[in-house]
Design an enzyme around this catalytic site. Structure first.
Site, PDB file in Angstrom:
ATOM      1  N   TYR B 174       0.808  -1.207   0.000  1.00 23.97           N
ATOM      2  CA  TYR B 174       0.000   0.000   0.000  1.00 23.97           C
ATOM      3  C   TYR B 174       0.846   1.265   0.000  1.00 23.97           C
ATOM      4  O   TYR B 174       1.388   1.650   1.034  1.00 23.97           O
ATOM      5  CB  TYR B 174      -0.937  -0.001   1.218  1.00 23.97           C
ATOM      6  CG  TYR B 174      -1.995  -1.088   1.173  1.00 23.97           C
ATOM      7  CD1 TYR B 174      -2.542  -1.504  -0.037  1.00 23.97           C
ATOM      8  CD2 TYR B 174      -2.459  -1.693   2.339  1.00 23.97           C
ATOM      9  CE1 TYR B 174      -3.512  -2.493  -0.092  1.00 23.97           C
ATOM     10  CE2 TYR B 174      -3.429  -2.682   2.289  1.00 23.97           C
ATOM     11  CZ  TYR B 174      -3.952  -3.082   1.069  1.00 23.97           C
ATOM     12  OH  TYR B 174      -4.907  -4.056   1.022  1.00 23.97           O
ATOM     13  N   LYS B 207      -4.577  -2.364  -3.860  1.00 25.74           N
ATOM     14  CA  LYS B 207      -5.821  -1.629  -4.071  1.00 25.74           C
ATOM     15  C   LYS B 207      -6.373  -1.976  -5.457  1.00 25.74           C
ATOM     16  O   LYS B 207      -5.617  -2.369  -6.351  1.00 25.74           O
ATOM     17  CB  LYS B 207      -5.551  -0.122  -4.030  1.00 25.74           C
ATOM     18  CG  LYS B 207      -5.102   0.391  -2.693  1.00 25.74           C
ATOM     19  CD  LYS B 207      -6.292   0.809  -1.841  1.00 25.74           C
ATOM     20  CE  LYS B 207      -5.839   1.173  -0.442  1.00 25.74           C
ATOM     21  NZ  LYS B 207      -6.914   1.111   0.539  1.00 25.74           N
TER      22      LYS B 207
END
Lengths: 301, 301, 301, 301, 301
Positions: B174, B207
């Site tokens: 991330y 994501k």
């Protein structure tokens, strides 16, 4: 009966020892009366000297006299203090608080880091060679501090090492720092209790939840559920009226579902005899299934 | 058939074990359905209590009940939580998430550091002496944080140690911090996936890429190519409509080329029976080559 | 008789050695005359060269000449200095000061961190192979510094390691930093002494408490009580009039209840013969139960 | 013949292995053609996807296909990437790049720290048990960063550990941070190369020196002299015209005195066949004593 | 005769070796001529290339040619440089400088930290297996830096480890940072020398003391006294007129009481033959009891 509280990281050869400790310190109830005596570092001499504090409490031996004469689950304090008085009081059930910090730097000024002082291995060795009656270890985690990562790591290791050695692990879970609006918010406290169970703790000591600055036992439901198999202990906080204290404690356990309490000042800020009776009253509610009236009777005996 | 996914740092004597695990957790498809249950630390109690969250989800045992009754690849959560419930649920295929942080400090205020809690060796030993069914380890890397260097180092070591012990390694990749404009930018996500393969990870959880705030499966092509032999798992994110979720998942895999998914809230924020069915539906698409309609049938059965 | 000062972390096989050391260095009184000679780092050359400082004091050997010719409890200085002169002065009872910092950075500018230089194990080994007569170790803790956590951790370990090896441990307890209003406040000093006992120290060296900038021995009561079984040593501070110094020392012990003193400049900032007599006078009060007049006679002999 | 490049910290029993490696990877010329493939971390996906970058380069396997089919000295990339493809490409001569960082945080915003991921010992063990053909290790030092001290320490240890195990050590020497005016200044580059030889490196990869933004091979004289027995490799940098690239490379070596080059994008940002030919052309100049025309012939064959 | 300089932390079995080294490198005078060659890191290429610097000095081998052909006490430089040239120059008496930093970041901009690169144990092992003639180790301490604590700790350990292995330890003692008004202040330099003896160093290299920007040998008295058994070496500094340099050196030793010198640029910034003669002249004054005229004769021979 307490086997449901056995964590999987207690090895087979330590399970009996772990369960024996859990039974002993909870009087087979699964509930822990933790006599908190770590304030000489956490609050310097504020809790032991000053207006309303009796002379008995000026000397650290007071804590040991209470712990050895009253009914308690464990007496939680720093290794060094245990070491200095341990020759005279070897039989108190101790919980070694492995970190502590002073209150000199305000939380607003700097995010707190309370670092681990000694290893669990030091404690285990000491228990063996000294004969001092150690039941577990404790550690404070300040969630929300910029040093949170260090404390989470130390906590996870302490809990795991304790379990590997058949000892209990209690975590003080206190969100702190500039992003904490309300330390007594039940949702925040539930979050902290949830972190404790993810760290593998046997018990988590947390703030009492308030609604409009008022305790209500129902507020504990979210907290206790979030903690799952980790027992919730409400902290005792500042010394307050005895009856009020005991009533609140009873409700925490019987309405709120907590599995004990962590009490310091409400016990030791009294002359020895009174302190012993107060501890016994707290123990009666926590571990002897007494109600508030029965506990008050003990207090006033 | 899955031998193409065998990394060279799995020693000869651990290759069979590693490949067995990979086959088991992917149902021989090479695709992983990761049931993510690390939110009790990452999001405190937000994902487990509140509007729209059923009572079942208040208690952490809910996660274990789902994981033990549904078809899943692995259940990813913290060591302590596994330890507390592992005696009762030893057979769930676990992935130990080795780091976690709370969400108290906003990313804008301070670059995140989520430090490793326990060593891979702790996990390996625990697996042996407890009999708890551990399949792998996980770790989050916040690229772009000023602490990136610490997390890259920990991640590289975790992956290598896992492989040396025949375990899978999954990285949550991330990008975070003030230099990240758009977390859903496909080029950035592809970069993060590329870092994962350079760290040697078996799978990278990333994501979902968006174009004009909208998912399109074709956006995953760059990501999947950049990841090479590291399988890409899209995160599940906030709970959304089931049909939409399953359709998107199908397209991620069959158009985008991902090798699985990491889903938490979309599973556990339901009453137990529904949660199990949702997990089974996700598993059907991921590991049983079912299409969206077949999966919906499972969900609604 | 001194067994009451035996900490529980001294293992059985080291108890005799520990008690022998305690008897020797306290002349069986339990009171310690600590000759402090760590200022060459702490104050650079300020205490050894300049107006009013005799030529004898320019050379570090002066400290060793005093320590070997006068009656003292222990001579506290850095390992390196002991090492450089230890071949010639092996019989002085040494206390190895394990940390030190210079005074170049003002406390207002940066919170102090005085890091541990060598391990207790280094000291124990050195004692064995060199035959140098080491009795204990010392360490300074700056409470209230942002590095407090590091020093608390090092201090706890040093004390414990010292005890495990049968050595004494003395802590210099000095609150410092921008949140300290008054270093001579008795309540603050009591707090610091309380931390010392929680760290397990045998003795704590503290500032002299003042009221309206004036010493009064009664101010020590809170301090001495807070320290419990940890002996309180008042620091000597800047060189002052001898009679005043000795009178104050007598009152510290006999009214205040301290268990010794830590004196440097008031001894070594004199020509050798005078320095020896001053040390002997201090020792007479501290460890030979002499009164101020008797001590002055020694000084003026 | 290459014995003059044998460092004294290669132990007697490892000298043959070290010299064999040096001969192999330099084709007995002492000059190294380093195929740099660490950009998937250093530049995220920027060098592998986008305008002008062929589809072959989208997949990390492209690097391995080039490295296994072209003539190269060593292929430098991260451990994890080697591990993921090493089973299929065990015979490529690898150089394990032991640190890497992303380009998310701009150098102006924060001084860079690229921390060591794995130990040299991990690499040595891996080489043994996997059979993957590892020739050496690499590491980047950002001189002038506030973390310079950490990288100097890691670099010194990596070089020494590599030599103790008979492996080559290459350092990427890049001054960075707000006190660097001009990265292409020859005096600064010479300084960086001088640091590399003081760290014991076998080769140092440096920026190309410019005068008025233009490369001149004579500028390398100061650099090469400063580096002494440490071979200087100019970095390849962004992709440029082939003829220009090869001419510059020839002059770097034959006028400037460098001992090789470190080239990445100018090789891999091409379809496989072209990339192989470009690598062969670079190798021809570097290690086969070909001139620019001969190299161009290879390129265009 | 030099036994008075034997520190107590040299174990019995290493005393002969230590004293032999001390005799050898001081020509039995107890005075050390240290040829300083660590500037390739400390000053990058500034001292080796530029106006007034002869071509011989462009190549690091120049330092080794001087050191092997001139009379010197020890040649101090980094491990890596020794390693790279050690096979050809194994017999030079080396002192391994264990830390170094570049001069890119100005002292005003950031407090310096020059971290230890390799362990004393690495040096001891290397000495054994390589046969390279190592006599001791060196380290720089920047007193007054916010990283002072790290350097004091590393210095104390380096000195102790060196002594345990029979090696000499030299400390460069340089107060730095924004709280240093005047680096040439004799009282400050005396303080720094006093710290060196408390760290156990055999020799301390310090700045030359000035009064009104001018050297006077009498200024060294305070410094030399403060250092006690630790020998004071004045640094050579920038290249100056030879006669002036040698006269000053003579006075430092014979009036000031220093026990040697640390000279770099005043030696190596010359063509080889001149450099050798300059080193010999310095050595003659330092270790052969020659006067300035005799030394000048050597220089001009």
């Amino acid at each position: 009966m307490l086997e449901k509280y056995l964590p999987a990281d207690v090895p087979a050869e330590k399970r009996k020892e772990f369960l024996n400790i859990l039974e002993e310190v909870t009087n087979s109830t699964g509930r822990l009366m933790l006599f908190a005596g770590d304030q000489k570092v956490e609050h310097l001499n504020n809790d032991f000297y000053g207006e309303g504090i009796p002379a008995d409490d000026h000397n650290p031996e007071h804590l040991f006299q209470i712990a050895s004469n009253a009914k308690i689950g464990v007496f939680a304090t720093q290794f060094g203090l245990i070491s200095r008085y341990g020759v005279d009081y070897p039989d108190i059930p101790y919980l070694v608080k492995l970190n502590s910090k002073t209150n000199i730097i305000p939380y607003e000024a700097k995010d707190p880091y309370s670092e681990q002082w000694l290893s669990v291995n030091d404690v285990v060795e000491f228990k063996k060679y000294s004969g001092v009656n150690i039941k577990g270890v404790g550690y404070t985690v300040y969630l929300g501090s910029e040093h949170e990562h260090s404390m989470l790591k130390e906590a996870a290791n302490i809990v795991h090492q304790a379990h590997k050695n058949g000892l209990l692990a209690v975590l003080w879970m206190y969100p702190k720092g500039k992003f904490i609006q309300d330390e007594h918010d039940k949702h925040l406290i539930a979050g902290a209790a949830g972190v404790a169970v993810c760290l593998g703790a046997d018990f988590a000591k947390v703030k009492v939840p308030y609604e409009n600055s008022q305790f209500k036992p129902e507020l504990l439901h979210e907290v206790v559920q979030a903690a799952g198999k980790c027992g919730v202990l409400c902290e005792g906080g500042k010394k307050i009226n005895e009856e009020e204290f005991l009533k609140e404690l009873y409700e925490q356990i019987h309405i709120g579902g907590t599995r004990g309490n962590g009490t310091g000042r409400n016990i030791h800020q009294r002359p020895l005899k009174e302190a012993i009776k107060m501890a016994n009253a707290i123990y009666a509610i926590t571990c002897e299934n007494k109600n508030t009236q029965e506990a008050l009777k003990i207090l006033n005996s």
